[in-house]
Scaffold this active site. Sequence first.
Site, short mmCIF file in Angstrom:
data_model
loop_
_atom_site.label_atom_id
_atom_site.label_comp_id
_atom_site.label_asym_id
_atom_site.label_seq_id
_atom_site.Cartn_x
_atom_site.Cartn_y
_atom_site.Cartn_z
N ASP A 93 0.76 -1.16 0.06
CA ASP A 93 -0.02 0.26 -0.21
C ASP A 93 0.89 1.35 0.05
O ASP A 93 2.05 1.26 0.47
CB ASP A 93 -0.85 -0.08 1.33
CG ASP A 93 -1.84 1.11 1.28
OD1 ASP A 93 -1.88 1.78 0.43
OD2 ASP A 93 -2.81 1.00 2.27
N GLY A 95 0.72 4.05 1.45
CA GLY A 95 0.62 4.73 2.78
C GLY A 95 -0.63 5.97 2.69
O GLY A 95 -0.60 6.72 3.72
N GLY A 96 -1.31 5.98 1.69
CA GLY A 96 -2.15 7.09 1.67
C GLY A 96 -3.17 6.81 2.64
O GLY A 96 -3.54 8.18 3.27
N PHE A 97 -3.57 5.57 3.09
CA PHE A 97 -4.81 5.51 4.05
C PHE A 97 -4.24 5.91 5.24
O PHE A 97 -4.76 6.45 6.04
CB PHE A 97 -5.32 4.19 3.85
CG PHE A 97 -6.16 4.04 4.89
CD1 PHE A 97 -7.46 4.64 5.05
CD2 PHE A 97 -5.90 3.33 6.18
CE1 PHE A 97 -8.45 4.03 5.74
CE2 PHE A 97 -6.84 2.85 7.13
CZ PHE A 97 -7.95 3.44 7.10
N ASP A 147 -2.14 8.25 -3.06
CA ASP A 147 -3.53 8.85 -3.17
C ASP A 147 -4.05 9.54 -2.21
O ASP A 147 -3.37 9.44 -0.94
CB ASP A 147 -4.55 7.69 -3.91
CG ASP A 147 -4.98 6.90 -2.55
OD1 ASP A 147 -3.75 6.47 -1.66
OD2 ASP A 147 -5.93 6.46 -2.47
N GLN A 189 -10.75 6.95 -6.80
CA GLN A 189 -11.39 7.73 -5.74
C GLN A 189 -12.64 8.25 -6.19
O GLN A 189 -13.17 7.85 -7.42
CB GLN A 189 -10.48 8.70 -4.98
CG GLN A 189 -9.33 8.36 -4.45
CD GLN A 189 -9.49 7.64 -2.84
OE1 GLN A 189 -10.79 7.79 -2.42
NE2 GLN A 189 -8.65 6.80 -2.41
N GLY A 216 -10.91 4.46 -0.82
CA GLY A 216 -11.78 5.42 -0.21
C GLY A 216 -13.34 4.91 0.17
O GLY A 216 -14.20 5.41 0.10
N ASP A 266 -8.10 -7.07 0.79
CA ASP A 266 -7.02 -6.89 1.99
C ASP A 266 -7.93 -6.58 3.06
O ASP A 266 -8.91 -5.63 2.88
CB ASP A 266 -5.82 -6.27 1.67
CG ASP A 266 -6.28 -4.71 1.88
OD1 ASP A 266 -5.84 -4.36 2.92
OD2 ASP A 266 -6.41 -4.02 1.12
N CYS A 309 -7.72 -26.09 14.66
CA CYS A 309 -9.05 -26.92 14.79
C CYS A 309 -9.00 -28.40 14.92
O CYS A 309 -9.61 -29.18 15.59
CB CYS A 309 -10.05 -26.51 13.73
SG CYS A 309 -11.03 -24.93 13.85
N HIS A 335 -6.29 -19.67 12.94
CA HIS A 335 -7.52 -20.35 12.25
C HIS A 335 -8.33 -19.18 11.52
O HIS A 335 -8.81 -19.72 10.62
CB HIS A 335 -8.66 -20.49 13.54
CG HIS A 335 -9.99 -20.43 13.26
ND1 HIS A 335 -10.46 -21.84 12.49
CD2 HIS A 335 -10.96 -19.61 13.41
CE1 HIS A 335 -11.82 -21.57 12.33
NE2 HIS A 335 -12.20 -20.37 12.66
#
Length: 372
Positions: A93, A95-97, A147, A189, A216, A266, A309, A335
């Site tokens: 990613d 890094g925009g978020f 972005d 976006q 976004g 993701d 499990c 799990h």
Amino acid sequence: MKFHFQLIKKDGMSNARLGRISTPHGEVKTPIFMPVGTQGTVKGLLPETVRDLGAEIILGNTYHLYLRPGHDLIQNFGGLHRFMNWHKPILTDSGGFQVYSLGALRKISEQGVAFQSHIDGSRHFISPEFAIEIQEALGADIMMCFDECTPYPADFDYAKKSLDLTNQWARRCRAARTNTRQALFGIVQGGIYHELRRKGVDEITSIGFDGYALGGLSVGEPKDLMLEVVEATAPLLPSEQPRYLMGVGTPEDIVDCVYHGIDMFDCVLPTRNGRNGMLFTNSGKVVIKHARYRNDESPVDTTCDCYTCRNYSRAYLRHLFIAKEILGVILNTIHNVRYFVRLMEQIKDALHSNDYAAFRRRFKQQASDITT
């Protein structure tokens, strides 16, 4: 091997599709879920464990790895694959978020984003060019354009300015790219506004990238609004390239969004919920701290083939969680990651069998039955 996407099959009853992504570090069969390895690790798991759970690609984060330990250091170690001992594909990613989530600690301009580190308050600046430089140093198989993640709620004028800035930065990212063996995805976006999303698709695809993402979304908007935007926008993206929905999501979101034509997902839910003691099963969510599991000899999910499990009871997992033992986090995360990988396997099986619409109906009905 260079990056390449092959569309293998399209579902006859929906926009769902099967595909194959080829990268320098191996192939990825889509639709795919990418476990999040933000800081060069999928929290709680050895890389070998992540591989054995069936994960074909993981996500790393430009912002976090830039701040600590630094992209130059990772490059000197031969790149992120070697540094973290993961030899399958990696998507980073931009890094925009993360910069968006800093709120008052960052200032956005046309040049880029000035921000204070959440770690020590030090001041930094990331431009589109620098975001590409960092990701090239990390050696990601798939890089993301820098972005501006449009917040929710945002009025039309703000969303338009945010979209225009994202598109301007996308052009600069593409111009800054020097290694064509590393794929570069553009990000669409536009907030919740269909007109802006269409504009975003038109402009980003005219620049030309190896794949395209919807950004976004899953930033606080109602789920039905998120699905409405995906349904309207995903089919507009080029069919011959992969489509990635960033930061989504729940199993129900994934099943719906595959139906609308998304190939890649993701989300931190498998690992975060594992740490918090919430486990995904085919019979609904299990909150392992509840007293009802104190004497429960059954596994988390009788239909699951994961190590947890096959070997441990709900009672033991509850004991570990209540005692705050690290092993509990590890077993829970094993799990949950395997649940998401198995879900994607089931989705692909349904697509191979021309049964995806029916699979989606059954899945949604089962989820409805659990919650009623």
